[in-house]
Design an enzyme around this catalytic site. Structure first.
Site, mmCIF file in Angstrom:
data_model
loop_
_atom_site.group_PDB
_atom_site.id
_atom_site.type_symbol
_atom_site.label_atom_id
_atom_site.label_comp_id
_atom_site.label_asym_id
_atom_site.label_seq_id
_atom_site.Cartn_x
_atom_site.Cartn_y
_atom_site.Cartn_z
ATOM 1 N N ASP A 30 39.905 37.996 44.196
ATOM 2 C CA ASP A 30 39.510 38.819 45.338
ATOM 3 C C ASP A 30 38.000 39.049 45.279
ATOM 4 O O ASP A 30 37.435 39.292 44.205
ATOM 5 C CB ASP A 30 40.267 40.157 45.310
ATOM 6 N N ILE A 31 37.347 39.003 46.428
ATOM 7 C CA ILE A 31 35.886 39.141 46.478
ATOM 8 C C ILE A 31 35.450 40.576 46.149
ATOM 9 O O ILE A 31 34.323 40.795 45.693
ATOM 10 C CB ILE A 31 35.353 38.663 47.862
ATOM 11 N N GLU A 95 44.200 43.188 56.251
ATOM 12 C CA GLU A 95 42.946 42.760 56.888
ATOM 13 C C GLU A 95 42.937 41.275 57.186
ATOM 14 O O GLU A 95 42.278 40.829 58.121
ATOM 15 C CB GLU A 95 41.762 43.073 55.959
ATOM 16 N N VAL A 96 43.611 40.513 56.358
ATOM 17 C CA VAL A 96 43.626 39.057 56.551
ATOM 18 C C VAL A 96 45.065 38.645 56.869
ATOM 19 O O VAL A 96 45.980 38.907 56.078
ATOM 20 C CB VAL A 96 43.104 38.314 55.296
ATOM 21 N N HIS A 100 49.436 37.152 51.665
ATOM 22 C CA HIS A 100 48.810 37.048 50.345
ATOM 23 C C HIS A 100 49.342 38.148 49.449
ATOM 24 O O HIS A 100 49.528 39.286 49.890
ATOM 25 C CB HIS A 100 47.280 37.145 50.435
ATOM 26 N N HIS A 102 48.500 40.458 46.316
ATOM 27 C CA HIS A 102 47.491 40.946 45.383
ATOM 28 C C HIS A 102 48.156 41.036 44.008
ATOM 29 O O HIS A 102 49.237 41.614 43.878
ATOM 30 C CB HIS A 102 47.020 42.354 45.763
HETATM 31 P P1 5GP Z 1 44.530 42.874 52.702
HETATM 32 O O1 5GP Z 1 43.898 44.198 52.991
HETATM 33 O O2 5GP Z 1 44.622 41.996 53.938
HETATM 34 O O3 5GP Z 1 45.860 43.015 52.000
HETATM 35 O O4 5GP Z 1 43.611 42.163 51.636
HETATM 36 C C1 5GP Z 1 42.623 41.250 51.964
HETATM 37 C C2 5GP Z 1 41.810 41.046 50.718
HETATM 38 O O5 5GP Z 1 41.002 39.906 50.900
HETATM 39 C C3 5GP Z 1 40.869 42.211 50.380
HETATM 40 O O6 5GP Z 1 41.195 42.757 49.096
HETATM 41 C C4 5GP Z 1 39.473 41.580 50.394
HETATM 42 O O7 5GP Z 1 38.616 42.069 49.377
HETATM 43 C C5 5GP Z 1 39.781 40.100 50.229
HETATM 44 N N1 5GP Z 1 38.812 39.234 50.871
HETATM 45 C C6 5GP Z 1 38.272 39.379 52.115
HETATM 46 N N2 5GP Z 1 37.425 38.375 52.378
HETATM 47 C C7 5GP Z 1 37.413 37.565 51.271
HETATM 48 C C8 5GP Z 1 36.720 36.361 50.958
HETATM 49 O O8 5GP Z 1 35.937 35.802 51.739
HETATM 50 N N3 5GP Z 1 36.948 35.820 49.724
HETATM 51 C C9 5GP Z 1 37.813 36.407 48.836
HETATM 52 N N4 5GP Z 1 37.960 35.785 47.654
HETATM 53 N N5 5GP Z 1 38.493 37.534 49.118
HETATM 54 C C10 5GP Z 1 38.294 38.114 50.317
#
Ligand code: 5GP
Ligand code: ZN
Length: 115
Positions: A30-31, A95-96, A100, A102
């Site tokens: 994760d970034i 967010e994405v 996925h 974690h």
């Molecule tokens: P969500 O909130 O959708 O469950 O998690 C999305 C995750 O993707 C977040 O923890 C965020 O830090 C990670 N993320 C967002 N953009 C990028 C990216 O460009 N590269 C990587 N490696 N992780 C990302």
């Protein structure tokens, strides 16, 4: 999916620190990590949310659990423990929109369920 960030990472159009990949899944750091181990495990196939998990792809989604366990084991946290989280839609903070998992570990994680 042309417009999906994680499809672009899977397709190597956007760089990421990949820690594992096979024919069905990719795992990358994760970034913005919130724990010493913070890896995202994604299916290569674009599935937007867990709402789209069905008979046709549940074996693939099951494979994500297998990869998550492998990532945690390789990092040395299989016994000490780790947490797997899947966020779905707005109230969970997704967010994405590419499923996925974690995988978090390497520190004592607080209680997650608030009542
Ligand atoms: P969500 O909130 O959708 O469950 O998690 C999305 C995750 O993707 C977040 O923890 C965020 O830090 C990670 N993320 C967002 N953009 C990028 C990216 O460009 N590269 C990587 N490696 N992780 C990302
Ligand atoms: Zn995607």
């Amino acid at each position: 999916m042309a417009d999906c960030l994680f499809c672009k990472i899977i397709g190597k159009e956007i760089p990421a620190e990949i820690v594992f990949e096979d024919d069905r899944a990719v795992a990358f750091k994760d970034i913005h990590p919130i724990a010493p181990l913070h890896v995202l495990v994604v299916p290569r196939e674009h599935i937007p949310t867990t709402n789209e998990v069905d008979d046709s792809n549940c074996a693939l989604v099951g494979h994500i659990f297998e990869v998550a366990a492998q990532v945690a084991r390789k990092a040395g946290f299989a016994e000490s423990g780790y947490r797997c989280i899947l966020n779905t839609n707005r109230d969970a903070g997704q967010e994405v929109f590419h499923v996925h998992m974690h995988v978090l570990g390497g520190k004592r994680l607080g209680p997650m369920l608030s009542r």
